[in-house]
Scaffold this motif. Structure first.
Motif, PDB file in Angstrom:
ATOM      1  N   TYR A   4      10.550  -3.304 -15.930  1.00  0.00           N
ATOM      2  CA  TYR A   4      11.530  -4.251 -15.407  1.00  0.00           C
ATOM      3  C   TYR A   4      12.929  -3.635 -15.442  1.00  0.00           C
ATOM      4  CZ  TYR A   4       7.973  -7.909 -15.961  1.00  0.00           C
ATOM      5  OH  TYR A   4       6.834  -8.667 -15.869  1.00  0.00           O
ATOM      6  N   ARG A  19      18.309 -12.482 -18.418  1.00  0.00           N
ATOM      7  CA  ARG A  19      18.306 -11.660 -19.637  1.00  0.00           C
ATOM      8  C   ARG A  19      17.777 -12.465 -20.830  1.00  0.00           C
ATOM      9  NH1 ARG A  19      24.081 -10.224 -18.032  1.00  0.00           N
ATOM     10  NH2 ARG A  19      23.919  -8.366 -16.696  1.00  0.00           N
ATOM     11  N   LEU A  22      13.898 -12.667 -20.369  1.00  0.00           N
ATOM     12  CA  LEU A  22      13.254 -11.386 -20.683  1.00  0.00           C
ATOM     13  C   LEU A  22      13.258 -11.142 -22.191  1.00  0.00           C
ATOM     14  CD1 LEU A  22      14.800  -9.305 -17.765  1.00  0.00           C
ATOM     15  CD2 LEU A  22      12.339  -9.617 -18.125  1.00  0.00           C
ATOM     16  N   SER A  23      14.376 -11.480 -22.821  1.00  0.00           N
ATOM     17  CA  SER A  23      14.484 -11.298 -24.275  1.00  0.00           C
ATOM     18  C   SER A  23      13.539 -12.240 -25.009  1.00  0.00           C
ATOM     19  CB  SER A  23      15.931 -11.531 -24.733  1.00  0.00           C
ATOM     20  OG  SER A  23      16.810 -10.635 -24.094  1.00  0.00           O
ATOM     21  N   ILE A  27      10.083  -8.883 -23.358  1.00  0.00           N
ATOM     22  CA  ILE A  27       9.778  -7.920 -22.295  1.00  0.00           C
ATOM     23  C   ILE A  27      10.886  -6.871 -22.282  1.00  0.00           C
ATOM     24  CG2 ILE A  27       9.591  -7.588 -19.796  1.00  0.00           C
ATOM     25  CD1 ILE A  27       8.554 -10.509 -19.631  1.00  0.00           C
ATOM     26  N   PHE A  29      13.427  -4.315 -20.848  1.00  0.00           N
ATOM     27  CA  PHE A  29      13.969  -4.185 -19.491  1.00  0.00           C
ATOM     28  C   PHE A  29      15.204  -3.286 -19.504  1.00  0.00           C
ATOM     29  CE2 PHE A  29      16.349  -7.633 -21.385  1.00  0.00           C
ATOM     30  CZ  PHE A  29      17.611  -7.631 -20.790  1.00  0.00           C
ATOM     31  N   ASP A  31      18.823  -2.883 -18.462  1.00  0.00           N
ATOM     32  CA  ASP A  31      19.939  -3.779 -18.152  1.00  0.00           C
ATOM     33  C   ASP A  31      20.993  -2.966 -17.391  1.00  0.00           C
ATOM     34  OD1 ASP A  31      21.538  -6.055 -18.175  1.00  0.00           O
ATOM     35  OD2 ASP A  31      22.399  -5.597 -20.149  1.00  0.00           O
ATOM     36  N   LEU A  54      16.033  -8.181  -9.604  1.00  0.00           N
ATOM     37  CA  LEU A  54      15.059  -7.722 -10.589  1.00  0.00           C
ATOM     38  C   LEU A  54      14.074  -6.794  -9.889  1.00  0.00           C
ATOM     39  CD1 LEU A  54      13.997  -8.035 -13.554  1.00  0.00           C
ATOM     40  CD2 LEU A  54      12.396  -9.736 -12.639  1.00  0.00           C
ATOM     41  N   LEU A  71       9.766 -15.708 -14.438  1.00  0.00           N
ATOM     42  CA  LEU A  71       9.671 -15.252 -15.829  1.00  0.00           C
ATOM     43  C   LEU A  71       9.297 -16.399 -16.763  1.00  0.00           C
ATOM     44  CD1 LEU A  71      12.776 -12.892 -15.874  1.00  0.00           C
ATOM     45  CD2 LEU A  71      10.379 -12.176 -15.972  1.00  0.00           C
TER      46      LEU A  71
END
Length: 202
Positions: A4, A19, A22-23, A27, A29, A31, A54, A71
């Motif tokens: 990602y 964000r 995802l956190s 996951i 990723f 940034d 994304l 997500l």
């Protein structure tokens, strides 16, 4: 596991709900925060000439709410049935209505129009916030179904941006929204993200 990459300006704003999600889902990723002067050359490489974007295994997708919803489904924050999913979507759309009212005057350069748009926001935004606050009170401390959802994460993640445009703390008078903010920021994965993310005003 897919890779990602999230591409956005060097601020929280519209990318921060993504964000947060995802956190929350733990996951990993990339940034990717680009310098504003690089935007003209990045813009043509995006699906619709806007960010956040994304990339999932190199496939690019735009539209912040659509990304967040995707997500949220992956990590169980999209409601326990279609009805809850609808209520969560409606709440997220309302949060973005608040953002749109604030953005209308914040980004207006003509002072005459700016004052008129500020007046509209000063009337409409509290109307929304009162109802959002009551919604949290009526739903066990969350927006929908007495449980954490991506609506809660969206609101708290975007709040710094809303406050920046408003130039003051929007939720100062709204006890239930303040408690919701504390609850979301107390989620270990969110707390960890907030502690390590770059410091930005909005």
């Amino acid at each position: 596991m897919p890779t990602y990459k999230l591409t956005y300006f060097p601020v929280k704003a519209l990318a921060e709900p993504i964000r947060f999600l995802l956190s929350y889902a733990e996951i990993p990723f990339e940034d990717d925060r680009f310098d504003r002067e690089d935007w003209p050359k990045i813009k043509p490489t995006t699906p619709y000439g806007q960010v956040p974007v994304l990339e999932v295994d190199g496939k690019k997708v735009a539209q912040s709410s659509a990304i967040a919803r995707y997500l949220a489904k992956q990590c169980g924050l999209a409601g326990k049935d279609d009805w809850e999913a609808l209520l969560i979507d409606a709440t997220v759309d309302t949060i973005h209505d608040v953002r749109a009212k604030l953005a209308a005057f914040h980004y207006e350069e003509d002072e005459t129009y700016k004052a008129a748009k500020r007046k509209v926001a000063d009337e409409v935004v509290p109307f929304y916030l009162e109802r959002l606050d009551a919604q949290v009170k009526d739903n066990g401390g969350y927006f929908v179904g007495g449980a954490l959802s991506w609506a809660d994460l969206t609101f708290v993640a975007i709040l710094d941006y809303l406050n920046f445009m408003n130039t003051s703390d929007l939720i100062e008078k709204y006890e239930n929204l303040k408690q919701l903010k504390e609850k979301v920021l107390d989620v270990p994965a969110i707390k960890s993200w907030v502690a390590k993310r770059p410091e930005t005003e909005l």
